[in-house]
Design an enzyme around this catalytic site. Structure first.
Site, mmCIF file in Angstrom:
data_model
loop_
_atom_site.group_PDB
_atom_site.id
_atom_site.type_symbol
_atom_site.label_atom_id
_atom_site.label_comp_id
_atom_site.label_asym_id
_atom_site.label_seq_id
_atom_site.Cartn_x
_atom_site.Cartn_y
_atom_site.Cartn_z
ATOM 1 N N CYS A 2 0.849 -1.182 0.000
ATOM 2 C CA CYS A 2 0.000 0.000 0.000
ATOM 3 C C CYS A 2 0.896 1.248 0.000
ATOM 4 O O CYS A 2 1.901 1.318 0.696
ATOM 5 C CB CYS A 2 -0.958 0.091 1.159
ATOM 6 S SG CYS A 2 -2.128 -1.265 1.212
ATOM 7 N N ARG A 27 4.319 -0.384 -4.554
ATOM 8 C CA ARG A 27 3.976 -0.839 -3.206
ATOM 9 C C ARG A 27 2.716 -1.696 -3.177
ATOM 10 O O ARG A 27 2.328 -2.220 -2.127
ATOM 11 C CB ARG A 27 3.794 0.361 -2.280
ATOM 12 C CG ARG A 27 5.025 1.232 -2.167
ATOM 13 C CD ARG A 27 4.763 2.415 -1.271
ATOM 14 N NE ARG A 27 4.564 2.013 0.090
ATOM 15 C CZ ARG A 27 5.516 1.854 0.985
ATOM 16 N NH1 ARG A 27 6.766 2.049 0.639
ATOM 17 N NH2 ARG A 27 5.238 1.480 2.209
ATOM 18 N N TRP A 75 -2.318 -2.979 -1.718
ATOM 19 C CA TRP A 75 -1.927 -4.389 -1.783
ATOM 20 C C TRP A 75 -2.823 -5.070 -0.763
ATOM 21 O O TRP A 75 -2.699 -4.837 0.434
ATOM 22 C CB TRP A 75 -0.453 -4.556 -1.429
ATOM 23 C CG TRP A 75 0.061 -5.947 -1.612
ATOM 24 C CD1 TRP A 75 0.457 -6.533 -2.778
ATOM 25 C CD2 TRP A 75 0.248 -6.936 -0.588
ATOM 26 N NE1 TRP A 75 0.873 -7.815 -2.539
ATOM 27 C CE2 TRP A 75 0.754 -8.099 -1.207
ATOM 28 C CE3 TRP A 75 0.031 -6.955 0.785
ATOM 29 C CZ2 TRP A 75 1.054 -9.255 -0.504
ATOM 30 C CZ3 TRP A 75 0.323 -8.111 1.493
ATOM 31 C CH2 TRP A 75 0.833 -9.240 0.845
ATOM 32 N N ASN A 101 -1.895 2.671 5.282
ATOM 33 C CA ASN A 101 -0.973 1.585 4.970
ATOM 34 C C ASN A 101 -0.606 0.919 6.280
ATOM 35 O O ASN A 101 -0.277 1.601 7.249
ATOM 36 C CB ASN A 101 0.288 2.154 4.293
ATOM 37 C CG ASN A 101 1.402 1.143 4.229
ATOM 38 O OD1 ASN A 101 1.163 -0.035 4.007
ATOM 39 N ND2 ASN A 101 2.630 1.586 4.425
ATOM 40 N N GLY A 102 -0.700 -0.410 6.325
ATOM 41 C CA GLY A 102 -0.392 -1.145 7.543
ATOM 42 C C GLY A 102 -1.513 -2.116 7.834
ATOM 43 O O GLY A 102 -2.320 -2.425 6.946
ATOM 44 N N GLU A 475 19.184 -16.774 -5.860
ATOM 45 C CA GLU A 475 18.634 -15.498 -6.336
ATOM 46 C C GLU A 475 18.105 -15.641 -7.776
ATOM 47 O O GLU A 475 17.061 -15.094 -8.124
ATOM 48 C CB GLU A 475 19.716 -14.403 -6.250
ATOM 49 C CG GLU A 475 19.297 -13.047 -6.766
ATOM 50 C CD GLU A 475 18.041 -12.471 -6.114
ATOM 51 O OE1 GLU A 475 17.577 -12.988 -5.090
ATOM 52 O OE2 GLU A 475 17.489 -11.509 -6.682
ATOM 53 N N LYS A 479 14.223 -14.905 -8.896
ATOM 54 C CA LYS A 479 13.863 -13.989 -9.980
ATOM 55 C C LYS A 479 12.965 -14.692 -10.986
ATOM 56 O O LYS A 479 11.969 -14.144 -11.444
ATOM 57 C CB LYS A 479 15.120 -13.482 -10.727
ATOM 58 C CG LYS A 479 15.955 -12.445 -10.067
ATOM 59 C CD LYS A 479 15.321 -11.097 -9.890
ATOM 60 C CE LYS A 479 14.545 -11.002 -8.632
ATOM 61 N NZ LYS A 479 15.149 -10.636 -7.417
ATOM 62 N N GLU A 482 9.331 -15.332 -9.510
ATOM 63 C CA GLU A 482 8.464 -14.170 -9.273
ATOM 64 C C GLU A 482 8.053 -13.479 -10.561
ATOM 65 O O GLU A 482 6.972 -12.892 -10.632
ATOM 66 C CB GLU A 482 9.108 -13.176 -8.293
ATOM 67 C CG GLU A 482 10.302 -12.431 -8.814
ATOM 68 C CD GLU A 482 10.806 -11.366 -7.828
ATOM 69 O OE1 GLU A 482 12.025 -11.172 -7.770
ATOM 70 O OE2 GLU A 482 9.985 -10.732 -7.130
ATOM 71 N N HIS A 498 20.438 -36.510 -4.365
ATOM 72 C CA HIS A 498 19.763 -36.950 -3.145
ATOM 73 C C HIS A 498 18.259 -36.678 -3.186
ATOM 74 O O HIS A 498 17.601 -36.736 -2.158
ATOM 75 C CB HIS A 498 20.388 -36.271 -1.918
ATOM 76 C CG HIS A 498 21.832 -36.629 -1.710
ATOM 77 N ND1 HIS A 498 22.246 -37.912 -1.406
ATOM 78 C CD2 HIS A 498 22.966 -35.889 -1.821
ATOM 79 C CE1 HIS A 498 23.560 -37.946 -1.299
ATOM 80 N NE2 HIS A 498 24.026 -36.731 -1.565
ATOM 81 N N LYS A 591 6.590 -4.462 -3.440
ATOM 82 C CA LYS A 591 8.015 -4.306 -3.196
ATOM 83 C C LYS A 591 8.367 -4.187 -1.716
ATOM 84 O O LYS A 591 9.370 -4.721 -1.276
ATOM 85 C CB LYS A 591 8.528 -3.073 -3.947
ATOM 86 C CG LYS A 591 10.033 -3.067 -4.065
ATOM 87 C CD LYS A 591 10.491 -2.161 -5.144
ATOM 88 C CE LYS A 591 11.983 -2.226 -5.311
ATOM 89 N NZ LYS A 591 12.431 -3.537 -5.841
#
Ligand code: M6R
Length: 596
Positions: A2, A27, A75, A101-102, A475, A479, A482, A498, A591
């Site tokens: 948000c 956001r 979000w 936001n929160g 990493e 990438k 996502e 294994h 993000k």
């Protein structure tokens, strides 16, 4: 997670709000909305579950005048993605509008009480209760009413309330970021200074408990009393940094910026790292062990730095997943390196509670020195990556690895674990990173289109690495998943036999950060024997010859092939492009993850 913005401007405010919202969209992008005070004391509200461009179109077709307003990009945490759940939310009278936001963790109890007292709580979201609580206390003035409302809340918030009758804005924060800034054309509130950067030079960061009222003047309160404003900070973000320029998406621009970012980090931290002066100036105590802490990409960066500390100086290290740190036993004499590009990741901040309880010193390795993490840490290492707008971290990752590595060198030289001459040699080695990174990007731009075309229809990918390169493979896998929404598993190459080898069938793409070792070759032979499609990132002759030796630039053994990550960033993006994904705004993600 948000984004909120508010403005009191000399001209029409809607363009300001939507422009700022476009810069905050990283956001969260489940819905977007604005509310603007009208001269007659009413509000005009526009909301949509589409993106900011759709809101702009709607406002063009159905304009809203007025000079004071609030905006929000969401979000979703509580309540489905619907227009009714989109912010801003109004009180029962239609006089107040709120953006938040929160997470309000006691929202259910508050909602029940409000309904009993006759309020119409129209949405499913936790945030809406706050505007009704402000409505109940409004007789005392907006700032006091917001203070009274937030006293009843548990959870986290950055919020702004607009009073259409007076044209006043009041904002408060607790555990979520919020800045206030004044420019020639108005006063602005925003979750991130980047949202309003083109219009201001300086800004102030709200501390937990601050309430700021923006009317004809701006006044500050804390703990129910008038308070001094927090210090002014200089905004160093340029308009060019916020622009996509001619790139198709921010991610491509940010991938390309990595050589420059790497050079900038080394210019800032290289010299004070090599002689240990950075460590001596930090005031940090000696340590017996190091814990790296973070989430997602930042944790991957931390793991790479932990690998360096272990490899070059034998420092015992531990990588702590911040979102799973509840049972973490913080051993005595632990130095904690907290990695977070935003510095506002709730999981990281919560894990810090545990660290602070044990009295362990914390270094923040962050791209936001003034963030909550930066303010709580004993020492801050700024990553100097500049604003990163693509949700997928690219340049901030590279900056974190290099910044953390400089700190590691400084700590080892400063505590006598490494000789100064070794520190100098290591920093000299790092001086090759900008060229290694540039070369990797160049090679990948040539080789990846064919590789991506051959693999983009696969159902998933495996990634392999050894030693520090395992963190680079991790990493690469993050990438790919996502951006493309394909599964991507990363493993130590020796672990393949294994279990994960069972996933390999003819055509399964297996990306390997190929260190040339016989053990890696054995793993790749096992893949080939089952018809897997090996995409080895290595030297000349490999499928993606992106590592140092290819162009004659010596790689750096002690930190592993960081440049392999750029090749994997390009691969992930290209696979996602072929699958028609939204590169800068992958589904379900945001993000800055400011909820646990
Ligand atoms: O702001 P942070 O670095 O603390 O964010 C942590 C993760 O959410 C983040 O690194 C995430 O994994 C990346 N954006 C993925 O590309």
């Amino acid at each position: 997670m948000c984004g909120i913005v508010a403005g009191r401007t000399s001209g029409a405010v809607t363009g300001t709000l939507t422009e700022a919202l476009a810069r905050l969209e990283y956001r969260g992008y489940d819905s977007v909305g604005v509310a603007v005070a009208q001269g007659d004391g009413t509000l005009q509200v526009r909301r949509t579950t589409a993106r900011v461009e759709a809101l702009v179109d709607r406002l063009a077709a159905d304009p809203v005048g007025g000079t004071t307003g609030v905006g929000h990009t969401r979000w979703a945490t509580h309540g489905a993605v619907t227009e009714g759940n989109a912010h801003p939310h109004a009180d029962c009278s239609g006089r107040l509008a709120l953006v938040h936001n929160g997470i309000i963790t006691n929202a259910d109890a508050l909602r029940a009480g409000l309904r009993e007292r006759g309020h119409v709580v129209a949405s499913d979201v936790d945030s809406e209760v706050v505007v009704h609580l402000v409505e109940e206390a409004l007789g005392t003035g907006l700032a006091a009413a917001v203070e009274a409302a937030v006293e009843q809340l548990t959870g986290t918030w950055a919020l702004a309330v607009l009073d259409a009758l007076t044209g006043e804005l009041v904002a408060a924060s607790h555990g979520s970021p919020l800045v206030v800034a004044e420019g020639p054309e108005g006063v602005y509130l925003a979750s991130d200074v980047a949202a309003v950067a083109p219009w201001i030079e300086d800004f102030r960061v709200l501390e937990d408990g601050h309430v700021v009222a923006v009317g004809d003047t701006t006044t500050w309160r804390h703990g129910g009393r008038a308070a001094e404003p927090p210090p002014l900070r200089r905004c160093t973000i340029s308009v060019a940094e916020l622009s996509r320029e001619l790139y198709a998406d921010f991610m491509s621009k940010e991938i390309d910026e990595q050589p420059l970012v790497a050079a900038r980090v080394l210019e800032s931290w290289g010299a004070p790292a090599q002689d240990g002066s950075l460590w001596h100036g930090s005031g940090l105590p000696d340590f017996a062990r190091v814990a790296v802490l973070g989430c997602g990409t930042s944790l991957n960066a931390g793991r790479a730095v932990a690998g360096v500390l272990g490899r070059v100086a034998g420092v015992p290290t531990q990588a702590v997943v911040a979102s799973e740190a509840d049972d973490w036993v913080v051993e005595p004499d632990t130095l904690v390196l907290a990695f977070s590009q935003s510095g506002e990741t709730a999981d990281v901040l919560r894990a810090l509670d545990r660290v602070e309880h044990r009295g362990a010193p914390v270094v923040a390795v962050t791209n936001s020195a003034w963030s909550a993490l930066g303010r709580r840490a004993d020492f801050v290492m700024s990553c100097h990556a500049g604003p990163e707008i693509g949700v997928a971290a690219t340049k901030t990752y590279t900056a974190q690895v290099l910044t953390g590595t400089c700190l590691a060198i400084a700590a080892c030289v400063g505590t006598g674990r490494l000789a100064r001459s070794t520190g100098r040699a290591m920093v000299a080695d790092l001086g090759r990173v900008p060229d290694l990174v540039a070369q990797s990007i160049g090679v990948a731009m040539q080789a990846v289109p064919t590789i991506a075309a051959a693999t983009s229809e696969a159902s998933g990918f495996l990634f392999l690495g050894r030693g520090i390169a395992r963190s680079y493979a991790d990493e690469g896998a993050l990438k790919l998943k996502e951006l493309s929404y394909l599964w991507a598993e990363s493993h130590a190459s020796g672990e393949l036999k294994h279990g994960p080898l069972a996933l390999v069938e003819p055509g399964t793409p297996v990306v390997a950060v190929d260190d040339g070792s016989s053990r890696m070759q054995a793993s790749l032979a096992e893949v080939r024997a089952r018809g897997g499609d090996v995409i080895d990132i290595g030297g000349p002759g490999s499928a993606l010859p992106a590592l140092g030796t290819t162009g004659g630039i010596p790689g750096i053994d002690w930190c592993g092939p960081l440049e392999s990550v750029m090749a994997m960033q390009v691969l992930a993006r290209q696979v996602a492009v072929l699958r028609g994904r939204d590169i800068d705004k992958p589904r379900n993600l945001a993000k800055s993850v400011t909820v646990e």
